[in-house]
Design a protein around this motif. Sequence first.
Motif, short mmCIF file in Angstrom:
data_model
loop_
_atom_site.label_atom_id
_atom_site.label_comp_id
_atom_site.label_asym_id
_atom_site.label_seq_id
_atom_site.Cartn_x
_atom_site.Cartn_y
_atom_site.Cartn_z
N ASP A 1 0.70 -1.12 -0.10
CA ASP A 1 0.21 0.09 0.01
C ASP A 1 0.91 1.32 0.13
O ASP A 1 0.55 2.18 -0.90
CB ASP A 1 -0.88 -0.13 1.41
CG ASP A 1 -2.10 -0.86 1.15
OD1 ASP A 1 -2.24 -1.59 -0.08
OD2 ASP A 1 -2.72 -1.20 2.20
N LEU A 2 2.14 1.45 0.72
CA LEU A 2 2.89 2.55 1.03
C LEU A 2 3.65 2.66 -0.35
O LEU A 2 3.84 3.95 -0.71
CB LEU A 2 3.78 2.57 1.94
CG LEU A 2 3.14 2.67 3.35
CD1 LEU A 2 3.74 1.76 4.45
CD2 LEU A 2 2.94 4.10 3.42
N VAL A 3 4.05 1.65 -1.24
CA VAL A 3 4.48 1.73 -2.42
C VAL A 3 3.55 2.52 -3.64
O VAL A 3 3.85 3.59 -4.29
CB VAL A 3 4.97 0.28 -3.00
CG1 VAL A 3 5.44 0.46 -4.62
CG2 VAL A 3 6.21 -0.23 -2.32
N GLU A 4 2.36 1.84 -3.39
CA GLU A 4 1.19 2.39 -4.20
C GLU A 4 1.15 4.07 -3.93
O GLU A 4 0.90 4.67 -4.92
CB GLU A 4 -0.13 1.68 -3.92
CG GLU A 4 -0.99 1.51 -5.08
CD GLU A 4 -0.13 1.16 -6.44
OE1 GLU A 4 0.47 -0.01 -6.56
OE2 GLU A 4 -0.23 1.91 -7.15
N ALA A 5 1.26 4.10 -2.55
CA ALA A 5 0.83 5.67 -2.19
C ALA A 5 1.98 6.75 -2.66
O ALA A 5 1.69 7.76 -3.17
CB ALA A 5 0.69 5.84 -0.57
N VAL A 6 3.28 6.14 -2.76
CA VAL A 6 4.28 6.91 -3.08
C VAL A 6 3.87 7.11 -4.52
O VAL A 6 4.29 8.35 -5.23
CB VAL A 6 5.70 6.48 -2.93
CG1 VAL A 6 6.72 6.83 -3.79
CG2 VAL A 6 6.24 6.18 -1.42
N LEU A 7 3.81 6.04 -5.41
CA LEU A 7 3.61 6.47 -6.88
C LEU A 7 2.19 7.39 -7.36
O LEU A 7 2.18 7.95 -8.00
CB LEU A 7 3.35 5.07 -7.68
CG LEU A 7 4.53 4.08 -7.38
CD1 LEU A 7 4.25 2.65 -8.21
CD2 LEU A 7 5.72 4.68 -8.10
N ARG A 8 1.38 6.98 -6.38
CA ARG A 8 0.10 7.74 -6.57
C ARG A 8 0.26 9.28 -6.29
O ARG A 8 0.00 10.57 -7.14
CB ARG A 8 -1.09 7.46 -5.68
CG ARG A 8 -2.42 8.33 -5.64
CD ARG A 8 -3.50 7.36 -4.77
NE ARG A 8 -3.15 6.74 -3.46
CZ ARG A 8 -3.19 7.71 -2.50
NH1 ARG A 8 -3.46 8.83 -2.35
NH2 ARG A 8 -2.62 6.93 -1.54
N HIS A 9 1.16 9.59 -5.27
CA HIS A 9 1.40 11.11 -4.90
C HIS A 9 2.16 11.66 -5.92
O HIS A 9 1.93 12.93 -6.46
CB HIS A 9 1.97 11.26 -3.52
CG HIS A 9 0.81 11.03 -2.31
ND1 HIS A 9 -0.14 11.93 -2.31
CD2 HIS A 9 0.67 10.11 -1.41
CE1 HIS A 9 -0.82 11.67 -1.12
NE2 HIS A 9 -0.13 10.37 -0.68
N ILE A 10 3.11 10.88 -6.43
CA ILE A 10 3.98 11.70 -7.49
C ILE A 10 3.20 11.81 -8.65
O ILE A 10 3.19 12.89 -9.31
CB ILE A 10 5.27 10.62 -7.72
CG1 ILE A 10 6.22 10.43 -6.75
CG2 ILE A 10 6.00 11.07 -8.92
CD1 ILE A 10 7.19 9.42 -6.74
N SER A 11 2.40 10.73 -9.19
CA SER A 11 1.68 10.87 -10.17
C SER A 11 0.67 12.22 -10.31
O SER A 11 0.40 12.91 -11.37
CB SER A 11 0.71 9.67 -10.50
OG SER A 11 1.61 8.39 -10.72
N ASP A 12 -0.03 12.34 -9.01
CA ASP A 12 -1.05 13.15 -8.88
C ASP A 12 -0.38 14.78 -8.91
O ASP A 12 -0.77 15.27 -9.63
CB ASP A 12 -1.77 13.16 -7.36
CG ASP A 12 -2.73 11.99 -7.47
OD1 ASP A 12 -2.93 11.32 -8.38
OD2 ASP A 12 -3.20 11.52 -6.33
N ALA A 13 0.70 14.71 -8.31
CA ALA A 13 1.64 16.07 -8.61
C ALA A 13 1.95 16.26 -10.00
O ALA A 13 1.64 17.54 -10.47
CB ALA A 13 2.67 16.07 -7.75
#
Lengths: 100, 107
Positions: free
Chosen positions: A28-40
């Motif tokens: 979940d944390l790996v996914e969260a990191v990728l999601r935050h980078i993508s969203d920004a």
Amino acid sequence: MAEKTLTRMDLAEAVHSEVGLSRNDSADLVEAVLRHISDALVDGETVKISSFGTFSVREKSARIGRNPKTGEEVPIHPRRVLSFRASHLMKERVAAGNRR
Amino acid sequence: MPASSAQVEIKGMQMIRSELIQKIADENPHLFQRDVDRIVSTIFDEITEAMANGNRVELRGFGAFSVKRRDPRIGRNPRTGEAVEVEEKHVPFFKTGKLLRDRLNGN
């Protein structure tokens, strides 16, 4: 070069063994990191990760392209593309690690 | 790489490592900030380490990190014009994933 492909699972495994979180939470944390980078990036922000690299969004203007098979002219619409610039540290580590 | 006139970097906002860590920490109040720090570092270190070992990292929807080989070439000292041998070298490369590419363009 005996090339291997790592995936999200391998990154989650590294988090699991380094920090001791469960495999699920690590994933979940790996996914969260990728999601935050993508969203920004989607918001048009540049993402600078020190000692890793910089992701930035570039705007490409419209141009006339050509179908390489048929030679036919096709309009290429203006679009946003992502570029990644590796940090000096990453460049050095990749160059050193792959030197024969 | 020099930016051609056709590509202009969007100026403005940015997110740096510490802000990324803060966002993750805010979503995970049960974790200590120092653990979030280690988690984020572990992820990026693992990617760099994989490339240093000549491996690829494929993150579906986001993109893929890989290593490209640059052939040896004869370079030139721009100041003196003197020819110099540049050895073969390996450089990091990132290719954007389809989902992220589409999202950047509002699809």
